[in-house]
Write a protein that holds these residues in place. Structure first.
Motif, PDB file in Angstrom:
ATOM      1  N   ILE A 148       7.838  -0.827  -9.563  1.00  0.00           N
ATOM      2  CA  ILE A 148       8.455   0.519  -8.964  1.00  0.00           C
ATOM      3  C   ILE A 148       7.745   0.398  -7.542  1.00  0.00           C
ATOM      4  N   SER A 149       6.580   0.104  -7.495  1.00  0.00           N
ATOM      5  CA  SER A 149       5.907   0.069  -6.141  1.00  0.00           C
ATOM      6  C   SER A 149       6.379  -1.025  -5.369  1.00  0.00           C
ATOM      7  N   HIS A 150       6.737  -2.263  -5.864  1.00  0.00           N
ATOM      8  CA  HIS A 150       7.381  -3.462  -5.047  1.00  0.00           C
ATOM      9  C   HIS A 150       8.870  -2.879  -4.588  1.00  0.00           C
ATOM     10  N   LEU A 151       9.589  -1.996  -5.329  1.00  0.00           N
ATOM     11  CA  LEU A 151      10.526  -1.498  -4.783  1.00  0.00           C
ATOM     12  C   LEU A 151      10.705  -0.504  -3.731  1.00  0.00           C
ATOM     13  N   ILE A 152       9.772   0.403  -3.891  1.00  0.00           N
ATOM     14  CA  ILE A 152       9.595   1.237  -2.677  1.00  0.00           C
ATOM     15  C   ILE A 152       8.897   0.530  -1.603  1.00  0.00           C
ATOM     16  N   GLY A 153       8.067  -0.336  -1.789  1.00  0.00           N
ATOM     17  CA  GLY A 153       7.910  -1.246  -0.587  1.00  0.00           C
ATOM     18  C   GLY A 153       8.956  -2.111  -0.033  1.00  0.00           C
ATOM     19  N   PHE A 154      10.040  -2.482  -0.866  1.00  0.00           N
ATOM     20  CA  PHE A 154      11.004  -3.251  -0.348  1.00  0.00           C
ATOM     21  C   PHE A 154      11.906  -2.335   0.427  1.00  0.00           C
ATOM     22  N   ILE A 178       0.926  -1.148   0.058  1.00  0.00           N
ATOM     23  CA  ILE A 178      -0.067  -0.046   0.000  1.00  0.00           C
ATOM     24  C   ILE A 178       0.947   1.326   0.088  1.00  0.00           C
ATOM     25  N   VAL A 179       1.919   1.345   0.820  1.00  0.00           N
ATOM     26  CA  VAL A 179       2.684   2.420   0.744  1.00  0.00           C
ATOM     27  C   VAL A 179       3.503   2.443  -0.454  1.00  0.00           C
ATOM     28  N   GLY A 180       3.776   1.382  -1.230  1.00  0.00           N
ATOM     29  CA  GLY A 180       4.555   1.511  -2.577  1.00  0.00           C
ATOM     30  C   GLY A 180       3.455   2.127  -3.662  1.00  0.00           C
ATOM     31  N   MET A 181       2.380   1.607  -3.416  1.00  0.00           N
ATOM     32  CA  MET A 181       1.327   2.274  -4.343  1.00  0.00           C
ATOM     33  C   MET A 181       1.139   3.869  -4.143  1.00  0.00           C
ATOM     34  N   ILE A 182       1.020   4.244  -3.061  1.00  0.00           N
ATOM     35  CA  ILE A 182       0.498   5.598  -2.569  1.00  0.00           C
ATOM     36  C   ILE A 182       1.873   6.602  -3.200  1.00  0.00           C
ATOM     37  N   ILE A 183       3.164   6.046  -2.694  1.00  0.00           N
ATOM     38  CA  ILE A 183       4.316   6.958  -2.966  1.00  0.00           C
ATOM     39  C   ILE A 183       4.530   6.706  -4.533  1.00  0.00           C
ATOM     40  N   LEU A 228       0.985  -4.470 -25.840  1.00  0.00           N
ATOM     41  CA  LEU A 228       2.051  -4.817 -25.006  1.00  0.00           C
ATOM     42  C   LEU A 228       2.659  -3.417 -24.271  1.00  0.00           C
ATOM     43  N   VAL A 229       2.578  -2.556 -24.879  1.00  0.00           N
ATOM     44  CA  VAL A 229       3.184  -1.063 -24.194  1.00  0.00           C
ATOM     45  C   VAL A 229       2.324  -1.009 -23.130  1.00  0.00           C
ATOM     46  N   VAL A 230       0.675  -1.158 -22.971  1.00  0.00           N
ATOM     47  CA  VAL A 230       0.011  -0.883 -21.836  1.00  0.00           C
ATOM     48  C   VAL A 230       0.659  -1.768 -20.695  1.00  0.00           C
ATOM     49  N   ILE A 231       0.612  -3.142 -21.153  1.00  0.00           N
ATOM     50  CA  ILE A 231       1.055  -4.085 -20.196  1.00  0.00           C
ATOM     51  C   ILE A 231       2.414  -3.676 -19.827  1.00  0.00           C
ATOM     52  N   ARG A 232       3.461  -3.328 -20.358  1.00  0.00           N
ATOM     53  CA  ARG A 232       4.673  -2.833 -20.222  1.00  0.00           C
ATOM     54  C   ARG A 232       4.673  -1.687 -19.115  1.00  0.00           C
ATOM     55  N   ASN A 233       3.710  -0.720 -19.205  1.00  0.00           N
ATOM     56  CA  ASN A 233       3.635   0.455 -18.608  1.00  0.00           C
ATOM     57  C   ASN A 233       2.932  -0.192 -17.000  1.00  0.00           C
ATOM     58  N   GLU A 234       1.817  -0.874 -16.972  1.00  0.00           N
ATOM     59  CA  GLU A 234       1.465  -1.701 -15.849  1.00  0.00           C
ATOM     60  C   GLU A 234       2.623  -2.180 -15.144  1.00  0.00           C
ATOM     61  N   MET A 235       3.303  -3.017 -15.585  1.00  0.00           N
ATOM     62  CA  MET A 235       4.608  -3.789 -15.105  1.00  0.00           C
ATOM     63  C   MET A 235       5.675  -2.763 -14.410  1.00  0.00           C
ATOM     64  N   THR A 236       5.930  -1.469 -14.988  1.00  0.00           N
ATOM     65  CA  THR A 236       6.601  -0.558 -14.568  1.00  0.00           C
ATOM     66  C   THR A 236       5.943  -0.053 -13.307  1.00  0.00           C
ATOM     67  N   LEU A 237       4.719   0.114 -13.190  1.00  0.00           N
ATOM     68  CA  LEU A 237       3.961   0.572 -11.846  1.00  0.00           C
ATOM     69  C   LEU A 237       4.145  -0.500 -10.866  1.00  0.00           C
ATOM     70  N   SER A 238       4.069  -1.833 -11.158  1.00  0.00           N
ATOM     71  CA  SER A 238       3.978  -2.876 -10.243  1.00  0.00           C
ATOM     72  C   SER A 238       5.561  -2.942  -9.711  1.00  0.00           C
ATOM     73  N   LEU A 289       8.155 -11.068  -1.074  1.00  0.00           N
ATOM     74  CA  LEU A 289       6.931 -10.353  -1.447  1.00  0.00           C
ATOM     75  C   LEU A 289       7.278  -9.112  -2.155  1.00  0.00           C
ATOM     76  N   ASN A 290       8.685  -8.743  -1.944  1.00  0.00           N
ATOM     77  CA  ASN A 290       8.718  -7.111  -2.618  1.00  0.00           C
ATOM     78  C   ASN A 290       9.733  -7.196  -3.657  1.00  0.00           C
ATOM     79  N   LEU A 291      11.015  -7.705  -3.354  1.00  0.00           N
ATOM     80  CA  LEU A 291      12.192  -7.912  -4.362  1.00  0.00           C
ATOM     81  C   LEU A 291      11.951  -8.671  -5.643  1.00  0.00           C
ATOM     82  N   TYR A 292      11.623  -9.887  -4.996  1.00  0.00           N
ATOM     83  CA  TYR A 292      11.322 -11.073  -6.291  1.00  0.00           C
ATOM     84  C   TYR A 292      10.181 -10.548  -7.403  1.00  0.00           C
ATOM     85  N   PRO A 293       8.906  -9.975  -6.660  1.00  0.00           N
ATOM     86  CA  PRO A 293       8.197  -9.506  -7.737  1.00  0.00           C
ATOM     87  C   PRO A 293       8.793  -8.289  -8.590  1.00  0.00           C
TER      88      PRO A 293
END
Length: 157
Positions: A95-101, A20-25, A83-93, A130-134
């Motif tokens: 970076i959110s996980h990295l922030i969470g990590f 949640i913190v990762g998504m907000i930031i 695939l560009v839209v999918i890639r953008n969603e992957m980027t969001l995910s 739960l954060n780095l591997y994703p």
């Protein structure tokens, strides 16, 4: 032994909270120049190293467990999927996980001082899973999409 158990459980709790913190930031960062710089991170370029650290097994777990229901936007429905839209969603995910990590890592540093190093190290096990591997999985998937898009562009020219 008690410190290990408590640290592990605390790490699981903190990792879920960190999503949640990762998504907000991340939602605050997405419109910045900094975000553009970090949206093409590539920590592990080697497919061999990805294989050695078990990304392939992690991918299988994600695809074959309740985790597959978490981010429905990162799903190839058919051949017409953008695939560009999918890639953008992957980027969001990613970076959110990295922030969470980083968030849980910061808490682990604090807990290593206030509770003990064993507690903090135990916290990092679920944080890694739960954060780095994703995040690493998203990076690998983005590389695969990039390779495919390059091949597709090359074939159409």
């Amino acid at each position: 032994m008690e410190s290990l158990k408590l640290g592990f459980v605390y790490g699981i709790s903190m990792s879920f909270i960190s999503w949640i913190v990762g998504m907000i930031i991340n939602s605050m960062l997405v419109k910045t120049e900094f975000y553009k710089k970090i949206s093409n991170l590539n920590f592990i370029k080697s497919r061999t190293l990805n294989k050695r650290i078990g990304i392939k097994y992690f991918k299988w777990i994600v695809k074959n467990s309740f985790f597959k229901f978490f981010n429905q936007k990162i799903k190839l429905e058919n051949k017409n999927t953008d695939l560009v839209v999918i890639r953008n969603e992957m980027t969001l995910s990613e970076i959110s996980h990295l922030i969470g990590f980083v968030f849980v890592f910061s808490v682990a540093i604090y807990k290593s001082i206030t509770v003990g190093i064993l507690f903090a190290l135990a916290m990092m096990i679920p944080n890694t899973l739960l954060n780095l591997y994703p995040s690493l999985l998203q990076q690998e998937n983005k590389r695969r999409i990039d390779d495919f898009l390059k091949r597709k562009t090359r074939n159409t020219n």
